[in-house]
Design an enzyme around this catalytic site. Sequence first.
Site, PDB file in Angstrom:
ATOM      1  N   SER A   1      53.286 -44.464 -15.619  1.00  0.00           N
ATOM      2  CA  SER A   1      53.047 -44.488 -17.063  1.00  0.00           C
ATOM      3  C   SER A   1      54.287 -44.211 -17.900  1.00  0.00           C
ATOM      4  O   SER A   1      54.234 -44.358 -19.123  1.00  0.00           O
ATOM      5  CB  SER A   1      51.949 -43.476 -17.424  1.00  0.00           C
TER       6      SER A   1
ATOM      7  N   GLU B   1     111.845 -20.883  13.492  1.00  0.00           N
ATOM      8  CA  GLU B   1     112.007 -22.305  13.782  1.00  0.00           C
ATOM      9  C   GLU B   1     113.443 -22.803  13.802  1.00  0.00           C
ATOM     10  O   GLU B   1     113.767 -23.737  14.540  1.00  0.00           O
ATOM     11  CB  GLU B   1     111.210 -23.131  12.746  1.00  0.00           C
TER      12      GLU B   1
END
Length: 850
Positions: free
Chosen positions: A492, A125
């Site tokens: 219940s 780069e």
Amino acid sequence: MADDPAPDQPQRVRIRRDAGGLLAGLASRIAPWRGRLVQLWRDYALVRFAGVVLGAVLAVYLLVWATVARNLPSADGLLTYQPPLPTMVRGVNGEIVYSYARERRVQLRFVDFPRPVIDAFLSAEDKTFWTHGGVDFTGLAGAVVDYAIKFGSGERARGGSTITQQVAKNILIGNEYSVTRKLKEMILARRIEGVLNKQQILELYLNEIPLGRQSYGVQAASQAYFGKDVDQLALHEAAFLAILPKAPEIYSRARHAGRALERRNWVLDQMVKNGVASPGQASFAKAQPLGLIPRRTESWDPSVGYFVEEVRRRLIDRYGESAENGPNSVYAGGLWVRTSLDLELQKAAQDALRSGLLRYHSGKGWHGPLARLKLGEDDWQGQLIASNLSLRYQNWRVGVVIRRSGPAATIGFPDGTTAPLTSLPDPLRRGDVIAAAPVGGGVWGVRIVPEVSGGMVVENPRSGRVLAMAGGFDAGLGSFNRATQALRQPGSTIKPFVYATALDYGMTPATMVPDQSFCVYQGAGLGQKCFRNFDMRGAGGVHTMRWGLEQSRNLMTVHIANDTGMPRVVSTIQRVGIGKYDPYLSFALGAGDTTVAQMVNAYAALANNGVQYAQSMIDYVQDRSGKVIWRADSRPCEGCNMAEWDGKPMPRLTARGKQVLDPRTAYQVVHMLEGVVQRGTATVLRDLGLPLFGKTGTTSGPTNVWFVGGSQDIVGGVYLGYDQPRSLGGYAQGGTFAAPIFRQFVSQTKSRWSHTPFSAPTDVRMVKIDRVTGKRVFGGEPTSDPKSAIIWEAFKADTEPPRATRQDQLAAEREMIIAAIRKLREVQGNEALPGEEEGADFVEQQGGVY
């Protein structure tokens, strides 16, 4: 930095400095040819004309430069730059269990990057990085020529950007393709070089560069492509990563492997040319294959899905989702979140719930695909990925049927692979998204994800911390969490709080209650409402309250609720956090809506002697620097962190829990619910040999089946039901489907469960009674036999049954005498002894002495 203007100096000073820097750079480049250029200027008019044109172009360029430079961001911000980082989630023991990230990011310091990695990136780069001042004018000239050649062609010119310019682009100004952006890059690069040193610039670059596969930075890419940390990379792997900044989405794909190899080998040649690798090292590296691993998912434990999704929702509500919401956002803030997640319990809960769902669905057959896609000619993979469906159960995978012809079919998977498919249901067709598993020989078979679903929550009753949460078969199939978001009728499982209210208002576990029909007039519009038991009939007569709870008798519950008063009952239900209901008797049987999480938290109050803690999943949150920015326990503690002890007593934190039930009442209810496990509707748990309490529940239809209960240290709850409620079938009950799920959970984690019995609070008296009649017993002893009529019962002081009448006492003595004679006959084998009844009569006639 001596010549760098302060941030508050006028903008024109910065622009003048930048322009001067550019001119100085150009001057240094042409200095060796200055004499020759002057001679050409004097001798050739054309050269003079070109000079005028060049000057004009330069003037325009400088004007544009000045215009562009006016509103650029400050490079000084890079000194305190904080990159977006994922939020990391830790479990109860501190281990990382998940992360919330849209981008893979791992921040390293400059010294943590190996030299070959740095050299590879610089060779690929920016080989003059260590010497230029932010802009490489030779590279820039080449980029200008390339731009001029490609102008109007639609092709993108080569960048010519230095690493410093790429830092400016990636962090400060974005990736717009234009001459203006390039000018901005150059200006900012000059400024960055005046603010940061070379190592700092390179550290930012190597941590921020996008490298494909959702990876930002070299460390994240190293894991994504090779499954390694950067310090483990070989030379050829470092060179491959260095080619990615140019075109990560091309070089990372298998079909472009040839181009990737060519570019990688070019980087290796550049490293040799730059003197950072030997020819031998480069030759060996070139001989290596790319060696990329397949694109992979994160390696988190699949059981944590529903838990961490609920944590994510809560964090987003508090901090927001992205950086726009603030510095501590979930997907950018780099938060560290400590949760109460217990991985061992979480795995067991998810396994138990899945097993229960599969057990219920067994034999029910194909019920349709997970989803349907409208497939074109060759777009199935993209559509399947976009459906965002996944499955991490055993070796099952989610795929889409891409072809079907009679008994033959082909399935495609998100990674692009395909396989023959067998075990085909008749309705299966192209575009159906299904679950499948390998059956051998490269062939896959259809698997059925149960249509029924459910949720499960496990909590520590002494703190309110949620230890485990399962919201369905698999979180990859949908984020809807049935543990916290599904409103279901509890049936219940609500009854213990009806009984608790009755205990608060004068009843006892030995109170006799009728198990008989009960009707109530509801007004002219609704008429008469008659209640019934689950088995559609009453047992007749009267029974103890304990028996009614153990056997889950609806009629007895309605009588108790009516006698106590429904306003009082719904007040208790609301106080423990189950829900806010109107005072109608149907709510005493579980007709209202609630969630598993709420029911578990209510039962936690029972297990903890009436003290309830707010349910929590997050213990505390730290920002990226480690500062605690939120904690669940927000109690102040003055003097807890004093530098030196002041001699005063140790600081004490105030109690955090809330007393929502009388501790004696809570214990009485738990003691009765232990009987549900020993003799009632949850006997499937009895052989675990642990002190457990709990209650089953089955709603009308039945549309939901429940179990909630546990120990004094761990409380959990589970329900099963269809997301769009419909009948589960008359055979489905809480004791046959929900309680076995809880049983599997306890069995799988048995080492975590205490054998210590529940402890009674003060002012509770344990009295021997006959559990059938509710009367006090003087002879005999309670045993572990669930059929034994004699038990220890819990009473509040002065509410225990009175001592027996003379008649009761004589009857008890007679039973004792008969038992003694029976024992003597067994021991002595003496047939001369009188019979049991005759002997008892004789003893009574002689005044009770034998």
